[in-house]
Design an enzyme around this catalytic site. Sequence first.
Site, PDB file in Angstrom:
ATOM      1  N   ASP A   1       0.623  -1.181  -0.721  1.00 13.84           N
ATOM      2  CA  ASP A   1       0.307  -0.334  -0.111  1.00 13.84           C
ATOM      3  C   ASP A   1       1.065   1.631   0.272  1.00 13.84           C
ATOM      4  O   ASP A   1       1.539   1.222   0.829  1.00 13.84           O
ATOM      5  CB  ASP A   1      -1.010   0.310   1.714  1.00 13.84           C
ATOM      6  CG  ASP A   1      -2.332   0.449   0.999  1.00 13.84           C
ATOM      7  OD1 ASP A   1      -1.886   1.541  -0.007  1.00 13.84           O
ATOM      8  OD2 ASP A   1      -3.213   1.008   1.821  1.00 13.84           O
TER       9      ASP A   1
ATOM     10  N   LYS B   1      -6.686  10.594  10.611  1.00 12.16           N
ATOM     11  CA  LYS B   1      -5.931  10.034   9.412  1.00 12.16           C
ATOM     12  C   LYS B   1      -6.849  10.202   8.625  1.00 12.16           C
ATOM     13  O   LYS B   1      -6.333  11.083   6.923  1.00 12.16           O
ATOM     14  CB  LYS B   1      -5.487   7.771   9.797  1.00 12.16           C
ATOM     15  CG  LYS B   1      -5.355   7.815   8.372  1.00 12.16           C
ATOM     16  CD  LYS B   1      -5.698   6.250   8.449  1.00 12.16           C
ATOM     17  CE  LYS B   1      -5.434   5.378   7.552  1.00 12.16           C
ATOM     18  NZ  LYS B   1      -5.468   3.953   7.900  1.00 12.16           N
TER      19      LYS B   1
ATOM     20  N   ASP C   1      -4.554   2.415  -5.305  1.00 13.92           N
ATOM     21  CA  ASP C   1      -3.006   3.063  -4.759  1.00 13.92           C
ATOM     22  C   ASP C   1      -2.361   1.525  -4.035  1.00 13.92           C
ATOM     23  O   ASP C   1      -1.408   1.839  -3.000  1.00 13.92           O
ATOM     24  CB  ASP C   1      -2.852   3.935  -3.666  1.00 13.92           C
ATOM     25  CG  ASP C   1      -3.562   4.305  -3.049  1.00 13.92           C
ATOM     26  OD1 ASP C   1      -4.032   3.768  -2.805  1.00 13.92           O
ATOM     27  OD2 ASP C   1      -3.175   5.220  -2.113  1.00 13.92           O
TER      28      ASP C   1
END
Length: 1314
Positions: free
Chosen positions: A1001, A1070, A1229
């Site tokens: 990742d 986050k 991604d």
Amino acid sequence: MRFIQVNMSLLRVCFFVKCFDRRSLLAECCQRCLLKRNGAIGQLSDAHLHLHRRNVSFSVQKTDDAKKRIVKQSQLLDVLEARIQQLQCDGLLDVQKANVGFLQDSSSTRRTSSGKSCKNTPQERPDIPKSAQKDNKESSKSEPSRWMKKLTLEKNKLNRQKTLKQKLKNDVSEKPQKHSSCQVKLKLPGTTFKTISTSKSKVNMMSDNIGAVVSSIKTSAVAAEGKVITKSKSASQKALKVKKKESKNEVPSPKTQLAEVENLERRLSQQVEHLSCSSQPERPRQGAERAAGDIRSSIVSYLETCVFAGHIDRAQNFLLSQHRLRSRRTLLNTDVYNIMMRAWAKKGTFNLVGRLFILLEEAGLRPNVVSYSAALECMGRTYNYPPRLISRCLKHMEEDGLSLDDIFSQCVFQLDERDMVLKAARVIHPDYQPAPIVPTKQSYSSLVHDFYTKRDNHQYPKLNFTREELQERFKFQLSMEQACTVTIDSVEAAKPITKKIAKMRALLVEQRAQWRKALLQAWRDSKMILAKTNTREFRLNLYPYLCVLEDSAYVDIMIQSVATMPPSGEALLILAKDLGSRVYTKYSVQQKDRSQMLEKLGNIYNAYTDLLAKDTKDYDILPREQWCKLETEHPSGPTLQACESNWPHVVTLELGTYLLELMVKNLKINSDILNPAYIRKQIPILYHMYTFRNTRQVGFIKPHPILTQMQQEATETKLTFDSYVMPMRCPPVPWTSAKFGAYLLTPTKLMRSIDGATQHDELLERCHNLYAVLDSLNQLGNCAWMINKPLLDTIISIFNDRGSDKLDIPPPLSEAPKVPHFNSKETSYTASEKAHLKREVVIARKKFSEMHSLRMDALYKLSIANHIRDEVFWFPHNMDFRGRTYPCPPYFNHLGSDVTRSILLFAEGKPLGPKGLDWLKIHLVNLTGLKKRSSLQGRLEYANTIMEDILDSADNPLNGKKWWMNADEPWQALACCMEIANATRSPDPTQFISHFPVHQDGSCNGLQHYAALGRDIIGGTSVNLVPCDVPQDVYSGVAQQVEEFRVRDAESGLKIAQVLEGFISRKVVKQTVMTVVYGVTRYGGRLQIEKRLKEIDEFPKEYVWEASHYLVRQVFSGLKEMFTGTREIQDWLTESARLISKTGHTVQWVTPLGLPIIQPYHRARNHVLKSTIQQLNVQISHDTKERPDTMKQKNAFPPNFIHSLDSTHMMLTALQCYSFGLTFVSVHDCFWTHALTVDTMNKVCREQFVALHSQPILQELSDFLLRMYCTDHMPDTKKKTYLEYRRLMLLLAKVPQTGDLDLDRVKESTYFFS
């Protein structure tokens, strides 16, 4: 005297219109005014009058007093003229394009003119004879005037300015580089402009905006070739000195103003001139052209549908009605007439084909290859057709610049059309053979040039199937798509069948049979009514769309919709769209079936399997190239690429609304079916009602509670899906163009878009360099999958046993809170109690609706997985308008939740190798969310210390220690535990065949791209673009910085900062940090933080709003300090999009791989669809006839641009991995591969990221936008729009400056992707 007054009135009107309309200060006078003025000069020369008069009416008297008064008036007008010229000189600084234009001083430019002269240009003003000037001087001496003094001063000032201008021009021509960079940078932001305008404040505001935009950009000026000159300390000091000097003299000198403007405009003009030499980018249709295209698409779909349904006469009459009306004829093009030509050609009626050629000529259109193809086809179908007529047709083709080879290379054929055309051609040319289609030579991007041209070492992967097995799979998939629907067993079927369940199932079967009969009769009656509609009218109707399928097929679609309707109902608009889309899908499949393309498709696919099968030779050719080669080798018969057009979105909605209306009116049930005590009467099972969504009132279709109860208690064991919902049972058809690929028959778009938007399709059709994009999609789609059966059984057991909120398994509806019942008219309740109960009812209903939605979503996914548990399957891929890739099946795919991902395995297994087991352990630790700040070695050591928990989780997932349940991704962690257990218990772990996908990742991938674009060392370090011993966690870094802000504020006595002590964590910030790079606003960020705070049980709920408001400000402040380069690039992109949209254009760009992207955000307009059930108000936000939505355009450009870059990086990685023989898939991604090949994928991933960002991405974007928006249709320098144009040009040319980050260090960064 009357003549003189009329002439002077004309002159006054012309003069004052020129003076006070700033946009036409230099406009030409009309010829009539010019002649009248010249005539008046001759008549007034004896009175020594100037030409310009103020706006009063007067007559000339032959007395001295009258002469003196007229002279004074002329003097006043001369003063006004000089003042206007001065203001014009200042004002034109705002609007001149390249050179500042000055009106020449009247004293130096006037010429003696007679009344007979009429050759003066509008800019040249005939002067007064010298005798008149002499008399004026004498009168001023005898009676001195302050106006003449003022006039003298103004004229002297104009002369000085003219002299300065000439001197500056000479200086600039000698030293063109000396003044531009410093003067433009230092003086332009502080320049004030004087203008004559009726809206003074608006002009001043625009001038201030120019200064603000220029001063906010941190680069100095644009070099001639587009280079950026960075700011230096000396330049800053010089700017300070100039600023101090300006404060002393409030008005900058004319020399400074002229120098800075002329140098700036010269540089920008040179840059645009340089860029305009390259090819102009493609633009979608705009304005009236788009409006005509929308109407034309409706006409085309109507005609095609009529022809398909066999109503050719109706289609012909409709076309003739369109042709007769001149207003409608202009909307038609050759392709519209070609539809009817092809229809009549199949019947061999050449007289009607010839008549259509005449209609083409009447419409001012020229026949194209399809027109001549239809004519030749008709001749080929006619027995013994005269050769001379065929020869005449071929001669006309040649005259129009067309050939037979053009027909065979450009036309899309159906049925035996190609053979008939060839038959007619061979009557004249017996030996004629169509020339083989030679693919055009492609110029590949430098990023993929070696991939396509150097294939010696490529090792393309094979599938673990024989050629015969793949061909059998193709037949199964073809039959499934022909049926359009698939019925499978539900995972709830394992429940014991009680008498009540059996009764309800029998009742439903009986009722559905009755509903089917009622709908079929109502359908046929409604068709009969619509069939009687006057076909001569030019208005469209729905009748042809009701005839493309069998009547029973429409009824099946409606019955299926009833079975899947949620208990809380659904918006009428959504249901209408779903019903209309299902009809179109079936129509498209049947159209391909009728065109007899299935046999040809089977032949080509059978040959295509040679490339993929394990029992054939190796090829050095890509799937797309192989398919195109096979199509060339099988030219006869229909063309595989469908030629039908998509139905307009409005037609789909109208058709769906029509079906819903029939359902509401005709689907009924007995009221006593569940309770015999009730009075028997027929009641509808569906109700049309209205409800509010936000502030809008929307139509709603809701099932009757009796129907909902019957469906819930029946717990039916079968689920019916559309065929495209299921994964494919054979490898997908490779994408070869924007119109062909993925499924065998089901229509699929290459690029997903908003319903009804077509600008994406237009750009793709005109783009001929999409091979890299298509090949990457084919690579992703060719990955074969299978089901992790042990884990699936575990999940199903929990699903059927009340679910688990902790493990993300939704509970059954029996666990939903009961909706409280109360009578609002009950007098025993107080007002506050009633309000409280109402809120409780709303909350309970919302909770029930959410639980039903989640439960059904899980049921669909698990049932599909269980249906294919013993099969190998594939996910065809397409992409959104930004280039991000997605699997086509909507429910079950690897982009799903933790539950869905956990039950997916690669169908191909590979040995673990020497490091594979270590990668499995590291991957497990990553899934737990622990040790994020630890090195890879530290994570591996931690995994080895918890091997007992790992093995226990694998052996006893539901009855053991349940260690896996505490992971961030519990189900994927459990699957990994099982894989590790199997590997460690094998005789040789290095030889253990693993099917498990290991993930790598990106570390906040959006910020990685921003840091690479800006070469930001600090930002790049925080997102692991440079090698470090341990991973840099940007989320923890931001959380730490926010904590420092909180401590500071708490010490200063801020209450909320004190309350937040101990609650600021990585998890809280986050999501906001991750999405701020994708354009999340402070409002959206506050909602994200609020959700995280609510999840903390210990946090006081009364402070949630205030705390989230405080924290989002601190998060944005922390990011601004950490990523300064990122913020500059983001601001540049945002402001560029804002200015582009203000000029009336949508933002468009091209990715480094050549994929064209356009943002489909326009101002919404309402389109009303009238029907008897309700007037449907459709909000259309993609209509290019409307102006762009500036807010959406500017807010979306930065995130969409970054998304296009991360998709480009993924595609490059996919192509290179394919050349190495790797199995590779991605979730944006997050890259997946086998444990054996993780190291190879990591190497490729880093190399492609460096290669991508080694391109001058921002400079190329700047050049593209300048070509796109600053070279065509430059506004007139006299118009106010030139201000916006020049500001846009200035901003686009000033690419943000970059730092000193060495991108090659990314190749050495272990934690770039980890």
